[in-house]
Design an enzyme around this catalytic site. Structure first.
Site, PDB file in Angstrom:
ATOM      1  CE1 TYR A 134      -3.834   2.240   0.217  1.00 64.42           C
ATOM      2  CE2 TYR A 134      -2.663   3.317   2.009  1.00 64.42           C
ATOM      3  CZ  TYR A 134      -3.688   3.306   1.086  1.00 64.42           C
ATOM      4  OH  TYR A 134      -4.570   4.359   1.025  1.00 64.42           O
ATOM      5  CG  ASP A 229       5.573   3.827   1.431  1.00 66.60           C
ATOM      6  OD1 ASP A 229       5.659   4.519   2.474  1.00 66.60           O
ATOM      7  OD2 ASP A 229       4.495   3.569   0.872  1.00 66.60           O
ATOM      8  CE  LYS A 257       0.459   5.340   7.756  1.00 65.41           C
ATOM      9  NZ  LYS A 257      -0.974   5.352   7.745  1.00 65.41           N
TER      10      LYS A 257
HETATM   11  C1  LIG Z   1       3.145   2.322   3.588  1.00 66.75           C
HETATM   12  C2  LIG Z   1       2.169   3.440   3.339  1.00 66.75           C
HETATM   13  N1  LIG Z   1       2.440   4.324   2.371  1.00 66.75           N
HETATM   14  C3  LIG Z   1       1.615   5.362   2.110  1.00 66.75           C
HETATM   15  C4  LIG Z   1       0.461   5.544   2.844  1.00 66.75           C
HETATM   16  C5  LIG Z   1      -0.447   6.688   2.534  1.00 66.75           C
HETATM   17  O1  LIG Z   1      -0.418   7.627   3.540  1.00 66.75           O
HETATM   18  P1  LIG Z   1      -1.648   8.631   3.743  1.00 66.75           P
HETATM   19  O2  LIG Z   1      -2.793   7.813   4.221  1.00 66.75           O
HETATM   20  O3  LIG Z   1      -1.133   9.623   4.735  1.00 66.75           O
HETATM   21  O4  LIG Z   1      -1.912   9.262   2.428  1.00 66.75           O
HETATM   22  C6  LIG Z   1       0.145   4.651   3.869  1.00 66.75           C
HETATM   23  C7  LIG Z   1      -1.082   4.819   4.668  1.00 66.75           C
HETATM   24  O5  LIG Z   1      -1.488   3.981   5.436  1.00 66.75           O
HETATM   25  C8  LIG Z   1       1.007   3.559   4.108  1.00 66.75           C
HETATM   26  O6  LIG Z   1       0.727   2.654   5.038  1.00 66.75           O
END
Ligand SMILES: Cc1ncc(COP(=O)(O)O)c(C=O)c1O
Length: 421
Positions: A134, A229, A257
């Site tokens: 994700y 990521d 986060k």
């Molecule tokens: C690994 C990862 N990347 C990107 C995101 C996207 O972040 P946001 O929800 O702040 O857009 C998330 C969100 O849970 C995530 O877990």
């Protein structure tokens, strides 16, 4: 409240998750590791703002940061603000791969910018992403994030309606922790490959060191960029990010986060020459990358982040959090074993999940092969008893959690295993 929500919000939800009508509730407030709903019912919070709230709810230092900055003006758009510069300096100091910082508002935006920078800096189009990973809510991320079947690499499945076909064609899907297949797919696309985006821990699956180091070498060999990521792992798995602990340096890393302090701020950090493509003075040049947002560099969130980093930095803070999680999972496993429940209590750092499987998963395929129905029944029972988990979703401990919360949840788990299985 539900009647109101049904009238104004699709599916009476906030977009991501729908609880069954009989199991719904509406939160009103949070403090430390706990939440309360509008009926005054208390929950132990294991969702922790999807991992953002590593310091728990309403931590006094974070609340003070918000109050101080709000009194000084909540946002200044367009040019610099002092707090955003202070935070950028701190991030470059604390994150090993960070030479420069590019602000964004959400983790999704940060991964989208990382992909755009990779394309601009290489002049190539395609990005490898891993099945089940994700990376947020944008079109380039929503390819084979939660497919119902696996394989058929390099072709991805759309996770959303409304996705242009061209977007999907630019994403090459590979299996996580499988360096041989990833190498083959990367070599097939080498002329077009701009980068590989990877989570150091994908959901509850640990990226194996050989795999992650192999991706670094592969990107070097093919002249494309390695994008970590770290939206979830950043400052949670290790202070500075998972790559700080792994000793692998990605070209770019996306943070959100914890970086954001649970406020509206995220960032892409990495090699200066790549980040400098977003220099606003270069607008109009062919490889200049457009990056802009109303809330970029938001000083309120920047202050919140600085407060959270101060909390996390002292030696032992993240280690204690990991130990709390590991001990919790050891005790949970004993409960499963005592009740002959074929579940595993899995954790990586302070992230954990219960899966009904006979092996530690190495990929999305392994998770898909687990008994998700039983996991869902268990999670829903925990939720009914006031342990806030989202069914089927990885969960977290925060530093506001302690033995009391862990023991309460273990007692509930024991009762649920007795009743349900
Ligand atoms: C690994 C990862 N990347 C990107 C995101 C996207 O972040 P946001 O929800 O702040 O857009 C998330 C969100 O849970 C995530 O877990």
């Amino acid at each position: 409240m539900f009647a109101l929500a049904e009238k104004f919000l699709p599916g009476a939800g906030l977009g991501g998750y729908a609880l069954s009508p009989e199991g719904r509730f509406v939160f009103q407030r949070g403090k430390g590791a706990r939440l309360w709903d509008v009926e005054g019912r208390e929950y132990i919070d294991y969702v922790c703002g999807a991992g953002a709230l590593i310091a728990g709810h309403a931590h006094p230092a974070v609340t003070a940061a918000v109050r101080e900055q709000a009194a000084l003006g909540g946002h200044m758009f367009g040019v610099l603000n002092e707090t955003a510069i202070r935070l950028a300096e701190r991030l470059v100091c604390d994150i090993p791969c960070a030479e420069k910082v590019l602000y964004a508002t959400t983790g999704s935006e940060a991964t989208a910018y990382a992909m755009r920078l990779a394309r601009a800096s290489t002049g190539r189009e395609k990005i490898i992403k891993f099945e089940g990973a994700y990376h947020g809510n944008h079109d380039y991320a929503l390819v084979s994030t939660f497919p119902r079947s696996v394989g058929n690499y390099p072709y991805g499945r759309a996770d959303t309606g409304g996705q242009p076909l061209g977007v999907r064609e630019s994403i090459v899907v590979a299996p996580y922790n499988d360096l041989a297949t990833t190498t083959r797919l990367a070599e097939e696309q080498r002329e077009d490959l701009a980068g590989i985006i990877v989570e150091p821990v994908q959901r509850i699956v640990r990226g194996e060191e050989d795999f992650l180091a192999g991706l670094r070498a592969l990107c070097d060999r093919l002249g494309c960029l390695l994008l970590f990521d770290e939206v979830v792992t950043g400052f949670r798995l290790a202070y500075g990010g998972a790559h700080a602990a792994l000793g692998i340096t990605p070209d770019l890393a996306s943070f959100g986060k914890v970086v954001g302090g649970s406020g509206p701020l995220a960032a892409v950090v990495g090699r200066a020459e790549v980040i400098d493509l977003a220099d606003p003075g270069r607008k109009g040049e062919t490889d200049a990358v457009y990056v802009n947002g109303t809330l970029h560099g938001n000083p309120m969130a920047a202050r919140m982040t600085l407060a959270v980093l101060d909390i996390l930095q002292p030696r032992g803070v993240l280690e204690d959090l990991d130990k709390l999680t590991a001990d919790f999972c050891v005790e949970a496993q004993k409960i499963f074993d005592r009740h002959s429940v074929s579940a595993r209590a899995l954790c990586v750092g302070s992230m954990w999940q219960f899966l009904f499987t006979d092996k530690v998963p190495r990929s999305y395929a392994d998770i898909l092969a687990s008994d998700m129905g039983s996991a869902r029944r268990l999670d829903e029972a925990l939720l009914r008893e006031g342990h806030y988990v989202l069914p089927g979703v990885r969960r977290f401990f925060s530093i506001a959690h302690g033995q009391a919360e862990a023991e309460e949840t273990l007692t509930a788990l024991d009762g649920i295993c007795h009743k349900l299985f």
